[in-house]
Design an enzyme around this catalytic site. Structure first.
Site, PDB file in Angstrom:
ATOM      1  N   ARG A  54       0.857  -1.189   0.000  1.00 21.98           N
ATOM      2  CA  ARG A  54       0.000   0.000   0.000  1.00 21.98           C
ATOM      3  C   ARG A  54       0.884   1.228   0.000  1.00 21.98           C
ATOM      4  O   ARG A  54       2.097   1.127   0.139  1.00 21.98           O
ATOM      5  CB  ARG A  54      -0.992  -0.019   1.178  1.00 21.98           C
ATOM      6  CG  ARG A  54      -0.380  -0.560   2.431  1.00 21.98           C
ATOM      7  CD  ARG A  54      -0.348   0.301   3.654  1.00 21.98           C
ATOM      8  NE  ARG A  54      -0.302   1.697   3.482  1.00 21.98           N
ATOM      9  CZ  ARG A  54       0.828   2.420   3.571  1.00 21.98           C
ATOM     10  NH1 ARG A  54       1.995   1.838   3.787  1.00 21.98           N
ATOM     11  NH2 ARG A  54       0.806   3.720   3.449  1.00 21.98           N
ATOM     12  N   GLY A  55       0.250   2.395  -0.164  1.00 21.04           N
ATOM     13  CA  GLY A  55       1.011   3.630  -0.355  1.00 21.04           C
ATOM     14  C   GLY A  55       1.134   3.858  -1.861  1.00 21.04           C
ATOM     15  O   GLY A  55       1.511   2.933  -2.601  1.00 21.04           O
ATOM     16  N   ALA A  56       0.799   5.078  -2.291  1.00 16.79           N
ATOM     17  CA  ALA A  56       0.647   5.331  -3.729  1.00 16.79           C
ATOM     18  C   ALA A  56       1.864   4.908  -4.572  1.00 16.79           C
ATOM     19  O   ALA A  56       1.714   4.154  -5.543  1.00 16.79           O
ATOM     20  CB  ALA A  56       0.297   6.806  -3.947  1.00 16.79           C
ATOM     21  N   ARG A  97      -7.067  -0.624  -7.242  1.00 17.70           N
ATOM     22  CA  ARG A  97      -7.505   0.425  -6.295  1.00 17.70           C
ATOM     23  C   ARG A  97      -7.770   1.693  -7.112  1.00 17.70           C
ATOM     24  O   ARG A  97      -7.076   1.934  -8.100  1.00 17.70           O
ATOM     25  CB  ARG A  97      -6.450   0.698  -5.203  1.00 17.70           C
ATOM     26  CG  ARG A  97      -6.336  -0.449  -4.190  1.00 17.70           C
ATOM     27  CD  ARG A  97      -5.474  -0.071  -2.994  1.00 17.70           C
ATOM     28  NE  ARG A  97      -6.182   0.755  -2.035  1.00 17.70           N
ATOM     29  CZ  ARG A  97      -5.577   1.329  -0.985  1.00 17.70           C
ATOM     30  NH1 ARG A  97      -4.272   1.169  -0.786  1.00 17.70           N
ATOM     31  NH2 ARG A  97      -6.268   2.066  -0.134  1.00 17.70           N
ATOM     32  N   GLN A 200      -2.406   2.652   9.691  1.00 18.97           N
ATOM     33  CA  GLN A 200      -1.104   2.802   9.011  1.00 18.97           C
ATOM     34  C   GLN A 200      -0.100   3.564   9.862  1.00 18.97           C
ATOM     35  O   GLN A 200       1.101   3.282   9.808  1.00 18.97           O
ATOM     36  CB  GLN A 200      -1.290   3.536   7.666  1.00 18.97           C
ATOM     37  CG  GLN A 200      -1.936   2.728   6.564  1.00 18.97           C
ATOM     38  CD  GLN A 200      -3.440   2.899   6.525  1.00 18.97           C
ATOM     39  OE1 GLN A 200      -4.072   3.199   7.539  1.00 18.97           O
ATOM     40  NE2 GLN A 200      -4.038   2.690   5.366  1.00 18.97           N
ATOM     41  N   ASP A 241      -2.080  10.812  -2.583  1.00 17.64           N
ATOM     42  CA  ASP A 241      -2.457   9.751  -3.527  1.00 17.64           C
ATOM     43  C   ASP A 241      -2.765  10.307  -4.901  1.00 17.64           C
ATOM     44  O   ASP A 241      -2.685   9.593  -5.898  1.00 17.64           O
ATOM     45  CB  ASP A 241      -3.647   8.960  -2.990  1.00 17.64           C
ATOM     46  CG  ASP A 241      -3.193   8.085  -1.840  1.00 17.64           C
ATOM     47  OD1 ASP A 241      -3.106   8.597  -0.700  1.00 17.64           O
ATOM     48  OD2 ASP A 241      -2.849   6.914  -2.092  1.00 17.64           O
ATOM     49  N   ASN A 251      -5.571  12.347  -0.072  1.00 18.94           N
ATOM     50  CA  ASN A 251      -4.673  11.570   0.786  1.00 18.94           C
ATOM     51  C   ASN A 251      -5.547  10.814   1.798  1.00 18.94           C
ATOM     52  O   ASN A 251      -6.782  10.938   1.810  1.00 18.94           O
ATOM     53  CB  ASN A 251      -3.661  12.491   1.482  1.00 18.94           C
ATOM     54  CG  ASN A 251      -2.540  11.701   2.141  1.00 18.94           C
ATOM     55  OD1 ASN A 251      -1.960  10.806   1.514  1.00 18.94           O
ATOM     56  ND2 ASN A 251      -2.234  11.992   3.380  1.00 18.94           N
ATOM     57  N   LYS A 252      -4.889  10.065   2.636  1.00 17.43           N
ATOM     58  CA  LYS A 252      -5.586   9.208   3.603  1.00 17.43           C
ATOM     59  C   LYS A 252      -6.653   9.976   4.389  1.00 17.43           C
ATOM     60  O   LYS A 252      -6.427  11.123   4.803  1.00 17.43           O
ATOM     61  CB  LYS A 252      -4.535   8.605   4.545  1.00 17.43           C
ATOM     62  CG  LYS A 252      -5.044   7.707   5.638  1.00 17.43           C
ATOM     63  CD  LYS A 252      -5.925   6.575   5.151  1.00 17.43           C
ATOM     64  CE  LYS A 252      -5.310   5.751   4.026  1.00 17.43           C
ATOM     65  NZ  LYS A 252      -6.273   4.805   3.411  1.00 17.43           N
TER      66      LYS A 252
HETATM   67  O1  MRU Z   1      -4.643   3.190   1.887  1.00 15.86           O
HETATM   68  P1  MRU Z   1      -3.180   3.450   1.810  1.00 15.86           P
HETATM   69  O2  MRU Z   1      -2.436   2.952   3.006  1.00 15.86           O
HETATM   70  O3  MRU Z   1      -2.586   2.954   0.510  1.00 15.86           O
HETATM   71  O4  MRU Z   1      -3.058   5.032   1.805  1.00 15.86           O
HETATM   72  C1  MRU Z   1      -1.795   5.608   1.755  1.00 15.86           C
HETATM   73  C2  MRU Z   1      -1.784   7.082   1.842  1.00 15.86           C
HETATM   74  O5  MRU Z   1      -2.798   7.725   1.898  1.00 15.86           O
HETATM   75  C3  MRU Z   1      -0.447   7.752   1.768  1.00 15.86           C
HETATM   76  O6  MRU Z   1      -0.441   8.936   2.508  1.00 15.86           O
HETATM   77  C4  MRU Z   1      -0.126   8.075   0.300  1.00 15.86           C
HETATM   78  O7  MRU Z   1      -0.343   6.958  -0.520  1.00 15.86           O
HETATM   79  C5  MRU Z   1       1.272   8.532   0.126  1.00 15.86           C
HETATM   80  S1  MRU Z   1       2.444   7.224   0.401  1.00 15.86           S
HETATM   81  C6  MRU Z   1       3.971   7.857   0.051  1.00 15.86           C
END
Ligand code: MRU
Length: 351
Positions: A54-56, A97, A200, A241, A251-252
């Site tokens: 996970r994470g963009a 996703r 997270q 994201d 973002n999250k």
């Molecule tokens: O649902 P996730 O854990 O994939 O969400 C991640 C985030 O929102 C991060 O802040 C974003 O992807 C940046 S990661 C460098």
């Protein structure tokens, strides 16, 4: 002061093993460091959907390797034929996703490399996936320096979600700035929000910082406004994201609330993301698809139901922070202060 990257850059969540992909399974952290093996594009798509990775940026890099895995199971005379034969697998990866644009960006880039390739198309897309990972790491290191330079010595910072090595090829985006800022003694104290419902921040960011010898202080997400009121933090530093043409940033979930609190308390907001997260084709944050995940993420904790039977839950896992609430967007292509359409266009053109 130059940063000792090796000291601060040890975790590698994505490892290409020549004929398969190993993903550090983020569902099992922080107590188990277990790799998940993927031998097909379909397995990578499931790993992305189920948050093993996970994470963009990490999603984008994994998807690029998923394209290579699809290629390894394909016989084709050239890249164009390979793309046609692999189309369904690529579409499935692309749809794993919806919000992080790095995923669609990586698949598009891999498709472009495929189309341009002749009989050596598999070698060409393997090099392209390697380049995507290499460039992400380089971008993070550069953004770390650019972002840290904006922070006054002795500052306290709050971060949200996990934007570190785990979420990227390595080093991290917002967490990369924090790593650099701590190394340069600009950051004296790091607060990490737990990032409900998936945790997270609590499970991943706190662990990552601890690995580097940076002591994190965990807060409940709902403690952020109160923390800001105490004056303990000068910056909110987050990842992204998807960043739109006008600076609106997905973002999250919870980032938007933190940014509103930050504005109220005079805390500055820094978004750190590579150019692969910038989506100039999306004009406005309202046009971003926000992922809705299973209500069970809210109704259960540690496998145990914690909410009365029959209660409904709504679980959007991203939100959009308007560009007007952001002080600075740090990318490897440049630092954008007070982002709006003109400022974004000055760095990224029309997209
Ligand atoms: O649902 P996730 O854990 O994939 O969400 C991640 C985030 O929102 C991060 O802040 C974003 O992807 C940046 S990661 C460098």
């Amino acid at each position: 002061m130059s940063l000792d990257y090796d000291r601060y850059d040890r975790i590698r969540p994505i490892q290409w093993m020549d004929d398969h992909l190993l993903l550090l399974d983020q569902r099992r952290l922080p107590f188990e460091t277990v790799s998940l093996r993927c031998d097909s594009a379909a397995e990578v798509a499931v790993a992305i959907r189920d948050l093993a990775v996970r994470g963009a940026p990490a999603i984008g890099i994994s998807a690029a390797w998923g394209v290579v895995l699809a290629g390894q199971g394909t016989q084709a005379a050239d890249g164009l034929e390979a793309e046609r034969l692999m189309a369904a697998q690529l579409d499935a990866l692309n749809a794993s996703r919806p919000t992080a644009v790095n995923l669609m960006w990586a698949i598009r880039r891999m498709r472009t490399a495929l189309r341009a390739a002749g009989p050596d198309w598999l070698a060409a897309i393997t090099s392209e996936a390697e380049a995507i990972a290499r460039e992400d790491l380089a971008a993070n290191r550069l953004m770390g320096q650019l972002g840290a330079a904006l922070i006054a010595p002795g500052s306290g910072v709050l971060t949200h979600c996990n934007t570190g090595s785990l979420a990227t090829a390595g080093f991290g985006t917002a967490l990369g700035v924090i790593r650099a800022g701590v190394a340069e003694r600009r950051i004296a104290k790091v607060f990490a929000g737990e990032t409900r419902p998936w945790g997270q921040g609590a499970r991943l960011t706190a662990w990552e910082l601890q690995q580097d010898g940076i002591p994190p202080t965990l807060i409940a997400d709902s403690a952020a406004a109160h923390l800001m009121k105490t004056g303990a933090v000068q910056w909110l530093i987050v990842g992204a994201d998807r960043i739109c043409a006008n600076g609106d940033t997905a973002n999250k979930i919870g980032t938007y609330a933190h940014a509103i609190s930050a504005k109220h308390h005079g805390v500055k907001v820094m978004v750190v993301a590579p150019s692969s997260t910038v989506d100039m084709a999306t004009k406005h944050g309202d046009d971003i698809e926000i992922e809705l995940r299973d209500a069970r993420e809210l109704l259960f904790a540690g496998g145990q139901r914690v909410v009365a039977e029959g209660v409904a839950a709504w679980n959007p896992v991203f939100d959009v922070t308007p560009g007007s609430l952001i002080d600075v967007i740090v990318t490897e292509k440049g630092v954008i202060e007070r982002p709006d359409e003109a400022a974004m266009r000055a760095v990224f053109g029309a997209g």
